[in-house]
Write a protein that holds these residues in place. Sequence first.
Motif, PDB file in Angstrom:
ATOM      1  N   ASP A  35      -2.514   2.585  31.668  1.00  0.00           N
ATOM      2  CA  ASP A  35      -1.770   3.362  32.655  1.00  0.00           C
ATOM      3  C   ASP A  35      -1.631   4.808  32.188  1.00  0.00           C
ATOM      4  O   ASP A  35      -1.530   5.716  32.993  1.00  0.00           O
ATOM      5  N   GLY A  36      -1.650   5.012  30.873  1.00  0.00           N
ATOM      6  CA  GLY A  36      -1.591   6.351  30.287  1.00  0.00           C
ATOM      7  C   GLY A  36      -2.961   6.799  29.844  1.00  0.00           C
ATOM      8  O   GLY A  36      -3.971   6.485  30.481  1.00  0.00           O
ATOM      9  N   ASN A  37      -3.023   7.487  28.723  1.00  0.00           N
ATOM     10  CA  ASN A  37      -4.281   8.014  28.197  1.00  0.00           C
ATOM     11  C   ASN A  37      -5.059   6.963  27.419  1.00  0.00           C
ATOM     12  O   ASN A  37      -4.469   6.077  26.811  1.00  0.00           O
ATOM     13  N   VAL A  38      -6.379   7.084  27.417  1.00  0.00           N
ATOM     14  CA  VAL A  38      -7.262   6.318  26.530  1.00  0.00           C
ATOM     15  C   VAL A  38      -7.850   7.336  25.549  1.00  0.00           C
ATOM     16  O   VAL A  38      -8.499   8.293  25.968  1.00  0.00           O
ATOM     17  N   THR A  39      -7.578   7.119  24.254  1.00  0.00           N
ATOM     18  CA  THR A  39      -7.996   8.089  23.243  1.00  0.00           C
ATOM     19  C   THR A  39      -8.766   7.404  22.129  1.00  0.00           C
ATOM     20  O   THR A  39      -8.321   6.387  21.592  1.00  0.00           O
ATOM     21  N   PHE A  40      -9.919   7.961  21.783  1.00  0.00           N
ATOM     22  CA  PHE A  40     -10.706   7.527  20.635  1.00  0.00           C
ATOM     23  C   PHE A  40     -10.507   8.551  19.530  1.00  0.00           C
ATOM     24  O   PHE A  40     -10.774   9.742  19.744  1.00  0.00           O
ATOM     25  N   THR A  41     -10.053   8.123  18.341  1.00  0.00           N
ATOM     26  CA  THR A  41      -9.953   9.022  17.199  1.00  0.00           C
ATOM     27  C   THR A  41     -11.354   9.258  16.646  1.00  0.00           C
ATOM     28  O   THR A  41     -12.319   8.624  17.089  1.00  0.00           O
ATOM     29  N   ALA A  42     -11.466  10.111  15.633  1.00  0.00           N
ATOM     30  CA  ALA A  42     -12.767  10.382  15.014  1.00  0.00           C
ATOM     31  C   ALA A  42     -13.392   9.120  14.434  1.00  0.00           C
ATOM     32  O   ALA A  42     -14.610   8.989  14.377  1.00  0.00           O
ATOM     33  N   ALA A  43     -12.559   8.152  14.017  1.00  0.00           N
ATOM     34  CA  ALA A  43     -13.067   6.891  13.464  1.00  0.00           C
ATOM     35  C   ALA A  43     -13.232   5.818  14.540  1.00  0.00           C
ATOM     36  O   ALA A  43     -13.716   4.727  14.261  1.00  0.00           O
ATOM     37  N   GLY A  44     -12.861   6.113  15.774  1.00  0.00           N
ATOM     38  CA  GLY A  44     -12.942   5.137  16.860  1.00  0.00           C
ATOM     39  C   GLY A  44     -14.329   5.061  17.463  1.00  0.00           C
ATOM     40  O   GLY A  44     -14.964   6.086  17.725  1.00  0.00           O
ATOM     41  N   SER A  45     -14.818   3.836  17.679  1.00  0.00           N
ATOM     42  CA  SER A  45     -16.130   3.679  18.301  1.00  0.00           C
ATOM     43  C   SER A  45     -16.219   2.342  19.021  1.00  0.00           C
ATOM     44  O   SER A  45     -15.552   1.384  18.667  1.00  0.00           O
ATOM     45  N   ALA A  66     -12.444  12.121  20.313  1.00  0.00           N
ATOM     46  CA  ALA A  66     -12.414  13.091  19.224  1.00  0.00           C
ATOM     47  C   ALA A  66     -13.818  13.300  18.671  1.00  0.00           C
ATOM     48  O   ALA A  66     -14.680  12.424  18.779  1.00  0.00           O
ATOM     49  N   ASP A  67     -14.039  14.456  18.079  1.00  0.00           N
ATOM     50  CA  ASP A  67     -15.307  14.755  17.436  1.00  0.00           C
ATOM     51  C   ASP A  67     -15.575  13.701  16.367  1.00  0.00           C
ATOM     52  O   ASP A  67     -14.731  13.473  15.507  1.00  0.00           O
ATOM     53  N   GLY A  68     -16.704  13.025  16.457  1.00  0.00           N
ATOM     54  CA  GLY A  68     -17.048  11.950  15.526  1.00  0.00           C
ATOM     55  C   GLY A  68     -16.917  10.568  16.127  1.00  0.00           C
ATOM     56  O   GLY A  68     -17.459   9.604  15.604  1.00  0.00           O
ATOM     57  N   SER A  69     -16.192  10.437  17.240  1.00  0.00           N
ATOM     58  CA  SER A  69     -16.091   9.130  17.898  1.00  0.00           C
ATOM     59  C   SER A  69     -17.406   8.830  18.624  1.00  0.00           C
ATOM     60  O   SER A  69     -18.225   9.723  18.842  1.00  0.00           O
ATOM     61  N   LEU A  70     -17.598   7.552  19.002  1.00  0.00           N
ATOM     62  CA  LEU A  70     -18.881   7.160  19.571  1.00  0.00           C
ATOM     63  C   LEU A  70     -18.704   6.018  20.553  1.00  0.00           C
ATOM     64  O   LEU A  70     -17.964   5.071  20.286  1.00  0.00           O
ATOM     65  N   ILE A  71     -19.393   6.119  21.688  1.00  0.00           N
ATOM     66  CA  ILE A  71     -19.569   4.990  22.606  1.00  0.00           C
ATOM     67  C   ILE A  71     -21.065   4.817  22.767  1.00  0.00           C
ATOM     68  O   ILE A  71     -21.754   5.716  23.242  1.00  0.00           O
ATOM     69  N   ASP A  72     -21.589   3.655  22.328  1.00  0.00           N
ATOM     70  CA  ASP A  72     -23.021   3.368  22.389  1.00  0.00           C
ATOM     71  C   ASP A  72     -23.187   2.007  23.060  1.00  0.00           C
ATOM     72  O   ASP A  72     -22.908   0.979  22.464  1.00  0.00           O
ATOM     73  N   ALA A  73     -23.622   2.010  24.309  1.00  0.00           N
ATOM     74  CA  ALA A  73     -23.767   0.778  25.082  1.00  0.00           C
ATOM     75  C   ALA A  73     -25.143   0.150  24.941  1.00  0.00           C
ATOM     76  O   ALA A  73     -25.468  -0.799  25.646  1.00  0.00           O
ATOM     77  N   GLY A  74     -25.971   0.657  24.041  1.00  0.00           N
ATOM     78  CA  GLY A  74     -27.323   0.117  23.916  1.00  0.00           C
ATOM     79  C   GLY A  74     -28.063   0.354  25.218  1.00  0.00           C
ATOM     80  O   GLY A  74     -28.111   1.465  25.719  1.00  0.00           O
ATOM     81  N   ALA A  75     -28.604  -0.692  25.813  1.00  0.00           N
ATOM     82  CA  ALA A  75     -29.306  -0.589  27.089  1.00  0.00           C
ATOM     83  C   ALA A  75     -28.359  -0.771  28.271  1.00  0.00           C
ATOM     84  O   ALA A  75     -28.785  -0.802  29.418  1.00  0.00           O
ATOM     85  N   GLY A  76     -27.047  -0.882  28.003  1.00  0.00           N
ATOM     86  CA  GLY A  76     -26.052  -1.100  29.055  1.00  0.00           C
ATOM     87  C   GLY A  76     -25.604   0.195  29.708  1.00  0.00           C
ATOM     88  O   GLY A  76     -26.221   1.252  29.549  1.00  0.00           O
ATOM     89  N   THR A  77     -24.510   0.117  30.448  1.00  0.00           N
ATOM     90  CA  THR A  77     -23.985   1.263  31.188  1.00  0.00           C
ATOM     91  C   THR A  77     -22.614   1.661  30.640  1.00  0.00           C
ATOM     92  O   THR A  77     -21.910   0.851  30.039  1.00  0.00           O
TER      93      THR A  77
END
Length: 86
Positions: A35-45, A66-77
Motif C-alpha cells: 500500500d506504501g512504497n516498494v524499495t530495493f536497497t543496494a543489496a536487494g535483488s 537503489a544503485d546496485g539493486s537488481l531485478i533479473d527475470a531471465g526470459a520472463g517479464t
Amino acid sequence: LTSVDWSGDLAIDSSGHLLVSGLLSGQGTAQLTADGNVTFTAAGSLIASGGSVDVTLLSGGAIGLADGSLIDAGAGTIGLTATGHI
C-alpha cells in the motif's frame, strides 16, 4: 525481506511499505504488493534462478531501486506499477 528462495508462486502483500534488502531467488511468478512504497536497497535483488520469472511490483506509493539493486527475470517479464514515482 532479507532472503527468499521459492519455486512456483511468490506473493507478498504489505499494508505498509515493503523493503527488499537481500536476495529473492526462484522461478515461477513473483508479485510484490504494498500500500506504501516498494524499495530495493543496494543489496536487494530479485533474480530468476534457472529459467524465468514473471515479476510484478505494485505500489500504492513509489517504487525505488537503489544503485546496485537488481531485478533479473531471465526470459520472463517485469511489470512495475506505482501511483508515485518509479
